[in-house]
Design a protein around this motif. Structure first.
Motif, PDB file in Angstrom:
ATOM      1  N   PRO A 122      82.890  40.737  38.868  1.00  0.00           N
ATOM      2  CA  PRO A 122      81.163  41.500  40.334  1.00  0.00           C
ATOM      3  C   PRO A 122      81.748  43.003  39.954  1.00  0.00           C
ATOM      4  O   PRO A 122      81.359  43.309  39.839  1.00  0.00           O
ATOM      5  CB  PRO A 122      81.889  40.516  41.407  1.00  0.00           C
ATOM      6  CG  PRO A 122      82.393  39.134  40.983  1.00  0.00           C
ATOM      7  CD  PRO A 122      83.111  39.971  39.561  1.00  0.00           C
ATOM      8  N   GLY A 178      80.380  44.645  37.096  1.00  0.00           N
ATOM      9  CA  GLY A 178      79.009  44.659  37.396  1.00  0.00           C
ATOM     10  C   GLY A 178      78.774  43.216  35.883  1.00  0.00           C
ATOM     11  O   GLY A 178      77.325  43.727  35.576  1.00  0.00           O
ATOM     12  N   ASN A 204      75.427  42.173  37.263  1.00  0.00           N
ATOM     13  CA  ASN A 204      75.635  41.096  37.938  1.00  0.00           C
ATOM     14  C   ASN A 204      75.379  39.920  38.723  1.00  0.00           C
ATOM     15  O   ASN A 204      76.295  39.003  38.908  1.00  0.00           O
ATOM     16  CB  ASN A 204      76.050  41.848  39.313  1.00  0.00           C
ATOM     17  CG  ASN A 204      77.516  42.119  40.093  1.00  0.00           C
ATOM     18  OD1 ASN A 204      78.088  41.446  39.362  1.00  0.00           O
ATOM     19  ND2 ASN A 204      77.720  42.782  40.474  1.00  0.00           N
TER      20      ASN A 204
END
Length: 431
Positions: A390, A393, A240
């Motif tokens: 996000p 990840g 991330n």
């Protein structure tokens, strides 16, 4: 300097081009950067001001270039002022430029020591009408520190208030954005060094290493190839961390199954390269990662084809936005309703691709260039689309450095740096 000597013909040509755009009976002055203090007697490594380097090749502190093309005395039409070297300086700091070495570097015949500056300036200022001062007007500039150039400008305007003042910056923006072949060769060398660093990293990465280990592998290869190091602070973002656009901590462990976004480029002779690649920690992409990666790569390839003479930078980004919108629809990250209801000032694709696609590159990573003027041959641009997710990840960005050609597609200075999934996986699993 670590780099090989640069042909002084480059700097002679650059000065001629600059002086050709000056007003009649005017002078232009350019200063070196300061050596910036840290604390006590510690300093940051010296980095030369790109403008004086562009016009003279002088890569030394406390140097001043003065141009006066209409000077009645021909010997004072191009002047260098340098810190006078001596045996003491040679012992403690190493040799500085002699007048003879300065001539060989720059092609400038008239070289004074700095202590003669005010006396020579008094004579020259009594003859000229206008002074070009050198201000930083780059669209990304955000400077809080007073520079040597700033202090000199204040001194000059205070001592000679009756002179007209003009700006060097717009001339330099235009000139520096169009690269000479010697400059293109230096940029190619920077990219070649970056290629060596990246291939070293592909052979090194495995689960359990740390982001800073990757940074160190690049630096090892850069220094071994006559580079001072990174052209800018490198980004090594695993997992991330890749979704933080300017992530520079590089202090996390790389875990199996994650991707690593690497934005790193070598400098060479003060010229920058700017590369981004995204690679799998475990040496293989999974299916979802492949789908997003290939989408980013398609946008990069299609955006590259738009970098042709007469293209306007703002219109180019609109077209790239359309390319990215299509890919995000295909990936299921946005839907048609998102596009239909989007805010024109922040289109739907911006949720996953929020930065620009291209910037000038050269002596600066974000180099000078007048973005309101059409692109032209020998402009050098990055192309760097990305998709950042996000919630899944990972983030993927890919970036190359391209030279616009008079006709046809641009020339890729990073054509030898692996980018296709198959080649990256093969290189990471060759043993």
């Amino acid at each position: 300097m670590k780099y090989h000597k640069i042909d002084s013909a480059l700097f002679i040509k650059n000065r001629k081009n600059f002086m050709g755009k000056m007003q009649p009976n005017s002078i232009a002055v350019f200063n070196s950067n300061d050596i910036y203090p840290i604390s006590a007697d510690s300093t940051l490594p010296f980095a030369q001001h790109r403008d004086i380097f562009y016009l003279s090749g002088v890569d030394q502190e406390e140097s001043i270039l003065l141009l006066y093309p209409d000077c009645p005395n021909p010997k004072n039409r191009e002047l260098l002022f340098l810190k006078e070297t001596n045996a003491h300086i040679a012992v403690w700091e190493g040799e500085k430029l002699t007048k003879e070495a300065a001539l060989a570097t720059s092609g400038i015949k008239t070289v004074y020591w700095l202590q003669d500056l005010e006396k020579v300036m008094a004579e020259i200022m009594s003859q000229c009408d206008t002074v070009y001062i050198n201000t930083n007007e780059h669209y990304r500039a955000n400077v809080e520190t007073e520079t040597r150039e700033d202090r000199f400008t204040k001194w000059l305007k205070n001592k000679y208030p009756a002179h007209s003042v003009a700006k060097s910056n717009q001339i330099l923006q235009r000139l520096r954005s169009v690269k000479d072949q010697i400059e293109l060769d230096l940029l190619q060398q920077a990219c070649n060094i970056t290629n060596k660093g990246f291939r070293r990293v592909l052979d090194f990465v495995k689960p359990g290493i740390w982001e800073y280990n990757i940074e160190a592998e690049f630096m090892h290869e850069f220094l071994n190839n006559r580079s001072k190091g990174f052209a800018y602070t490198p980004i090594v973002g695993s997992g991330n961390n890749a979704n933080v656009l300017h992530y520079i901590e590089n202090n996390q462990q790389c875990k199996a199954g994650d991707l690593i976004l690497i934005d790193a480029g070598a400098e060479y002779a003060n010229y920058a390269s700017d590369m981004t690649r995204t690679i799998p920690v475990s040496g293989r992409f999974n299916d979802r990662q492949k789908a997003v990666y290939n989408a980013v790569n398609r946008v990069k390839n299609d955006a590259t084809k738009l970098l042709v003479p007469a293209t306007l930078w703002a219109e180019y980004h609109i077209e790239v936005g359309k390319l990215m919108t299509s890919e995000l629809l295909g990936l299921g990250l946005i839907d048609k309703a998102d596009v239909k209801n989007e805010n024109p000032d922040w289109p739907a694709y911006k949720k996953y691709f929020m930065h620009g696609t291209s910037h000038h590159i050269g002596l600066d990573t974000h180099d000078y260039g007048l973005l309101h003027e059409p692109m032209q041959a020998n402009n050098v641009f990055t192309v760097e689309p990305g998709i950042y997710i996000p919630e899944e990840g990972f983030g993927i960005r890919l970036e190359d450095d391209l030279v616009i050609q008079k006709s046809g597609e641009p020339f890729n200075l990073m054509r030898d740096i692996p980018i296709e999934i198959e080649e990256i996986e093969d290189l990471m699993n060759k043993s």
